[in-house]
Design a protein around this motif. Sequence first.
Motif, short mmCIF file in Angstrom:
data_model
loop_
_atom_site.label_atom_id
_atom_site.label_comp_id
_atom_site.label_asym_id
_atom_site.label_seq_id
_atom_site.Cartn_x
_atom_site.Cartn_y
_atom_site.Cartn_z
N LYS A 71 2.24 5.52 -5.39
CA LYS A 71 1.51 6.70 -4.93
C LYS A 71 2.19 7.36 -3.74
O LYS A 71 1.97 8.54 -3.46
CB LYS A 71 0.06 6.34 -4.58
N SER A 72 3.02 6.60 -3.04
CA SER A 72 3.79 7.18 -1.93
C SER A 72 4.73 8.27 -2.43
O SER A 72 5.16 9.13 -1.65
CB SER A 72 4.61 6.09 -1.22
N ASN A 111 12.53 1.07 0.57
CA ASN A 111 11.28 0.40 0.24
C ASN A 111 11.37 -0.12 -1.19
O ASN A 111 11.56 0.64 -2.14
CB ASN A 111 10.10 1.35 0.35
N LYS A 112 11.24 -1.43 -1.33
CA LYS A 112 11.36 -2.08 -2.64
C LYS A 112 9.97 -2.26 -3.23
O LYS A 112 9.17 -3.05 -2.71
CB LYS A 112 12.08 -3.42 -2.49
N MET A 113 9.69 -1.54 -4.31
CA MET A 113 8.39 -1.60 -4.95
C MET A 113 8.40 -2.72 -5.98
O MET A 113 9.20 -2.72 -6.91
CB MET A 113 8.05 -0.26 -5.58
N ARG A 114 7.47 -3.63 -5.81
CA ARG A 114 7.54 -4.93 -6.50
C ARG A 114 6.55 -5.01 -7.67
O ARG A 114 5.40 -4.62 -7.56
CB ARG A 114 7.22 -6.01 -5.46
N ASP A 151 2.57 -4.64 -7.23
CA ASP A 151 2.27 -3.66 -6.19
C ASP A 151 2.48 -2.21 -6.61
O ASP A 151 2.11 -1.29 -5.88
CB ASP A 151 3.14 -3.93 -4.95
N ILE A 152 3.12 -1.98 -7.76
CA ILE A 152 3.53 -0.62 -8.10
C ILE A 152 2.35 0.34 -8.21
O ILE A 152 2.45 1.50 -7.79
CB ILE A 152 4.39 -0.62 -9.38
N ARG A 176 0.84 -1.20 0.00
CA ARG A 176 0.00 0.00 0.00
C ARG A 176 0.88 1.25 0.00
O ARG A 176 2.05 1.21 0.35
CB ARG A 176 -0.89 0.03 1.25
N LYS A 177 0.29 2.35 -0.38
CA LYS A 177 0.96 3.65 -0.29
C LYS A 177 1.48 3.87 1.12
O LYS A 177 2.64 4.29 1.32
CB LYS A 177 -0.02 4.75 -0.69
#
Length: 603
Positions: free
Chosen positions: A276-277, A260-263, A270-271, A246-247
Amino acid sequence: MKRGDNMPRFLGRNALYEVTRDLTLAAQGKLKADTVIKGGLVVNVFTKEILPADVAIYKGRIVLVGNADHTIGPNTKVIDASGFYLTPGLLDGHMHVESSMVTVTQFARAVLPCGTTTIFMDPHEIANVLGLRGVKLMVDEGKNLPLKVFATMPSCVPSAPGFEDAGAIITPREIAEAMKWDEIIGLGEMMNFPGVLAGDENVHEMLKITMQSGKVVTGHYSIPETEVGLQAYAASGVASCHEGTRKEDALARMRLGMYNKMREGSAWQDIKATIKSLTETFVDDRRALLVTDDTHPHTILTVGHMNHVVKRAIEEGMNPVSAIQMATINTAECFRVSHEIGAIAPGRCADILFLKDLANFTPEVVMTDGNIVAQKGKLTVTLEAPQYPDWALNSVRIKRELSANDFEVKYTGPESQVTVRVIQVVEARVNTFHKTAILKVHDQRINADPSQDVAKVAVVERHGGPGTMGIGFVGGFGLKRGAVASTVAHDSHNLLIMGTNDADMAFAGNVLRKCGGGMVAVCDGKVLALVELPIAGLMSDKPVEEVDAHVKALDEAWRELGCTMTSPFMTMALLSLPVIPELRITNRGLVDTLNFKFVDLIV
């Protein structure tokens, strides 16, 4: 800095500290460059600028970015990059090669044309089967490839001690041994975050050994709580996490100084939420990474690898240069190798992509260590396939042939029907649900009931250990006939079998026992489709295109058996993972994973 103190020797290549004199002289033109790239637009990931500049390369490293005329000699190769953007090669900061179902060499062959030039793999799956020597097998295979292969040492083998039997046990002793290896960059995802928070001595000893080695601890915090638990987890020294979906998860990690690894892989995408973060807050993005985690052959062949992840970030509103940072310099900084890779700058390895369009992000030319290795989506170099030892090819060690009787669920009570626990799956969801079903008793046996979408499921210990078997029931796959089996069964990768009748279940299991592992679908004693994965029962040494063709045939065979789920083998492979809610099955039996206890099959 001594070798091993914070930074290992650089994967068989010239470490920076070994070539400082030559690089210095080459930058001044006193030694002439091996290669000069002229006329390109260089993406500077330090300053977020795009600048016209030449790039001079000597001994596989960049020596100058700017006007490189003085570095050109009679033997210098000059490459015209007019009309191209030049970006650093892409780095995948968390992934499992085994999930691609091919070896490290075949994986390199598939992803290099996509622009992936470095991976930080967690060989967690092979560690569960072959232990430390399995990790070493993959690490050694990656040493001499044009793809740079770093590894984190798996930390949680087995994932749930006491609830399953894996092929190995990783203790602080194995961690200490692995930290001596140059290719080990850190500790693999610490899934046992409850152990971290509870102060488990073994867990914290692993953290201590890693940090004493000057290496990085990578994380896995898979619950949404961020107020206290995540902070305690970060306080232990865990540097990163890829489990945020989540954001809010992404923001919380970055605010605590974690990476933080965005997958964005085949299953976990999850991107759309996590980016959105950044796009909705405009916080600093230097603690954000892009990773794949798990990619299957079809994904690589149809959409790409890290180039696809960068593209997805851009599609969700990320500035292209920022997205490139998240797959290059940010990742290099996370693993403390930014002086070696992750940027087009003096001293760094000459891993460079040539692109016509940053937003579309399709590499036209891929260069590693100053050599062109791929053009227009095709590999241009030959990669030698290694030989694999017998112990890696004979990992399905079940003592005897399985029979239909092994899968009987007996009931000697007076009732003609009984209530049983059912593992209920939902397509595209990791979690299962703890349900019940009423099944009829025939000749003191409880069978599967396809009319209720209830199949039988079994996990057979296959590592030459106790040989135990857990049996249960599962719903949600829609099987009408036949059986399926897999030695890809997270995390211990025992032999997982699911079916509508005991005879086909035994037959499916014996097929994999004979071929050394993989995935199979059968019906009425005949093989419908087989994906052979003889290396640890997890990987094939065949090209990714060939493996993908077999996986497609398997998918079609599932449909013949009645299943309409997309990629059902992925959902099936998680049935035996006893660390995710709510009900799972291992070789020791049914596990209530909310209360971490075994439960009876019959209610």
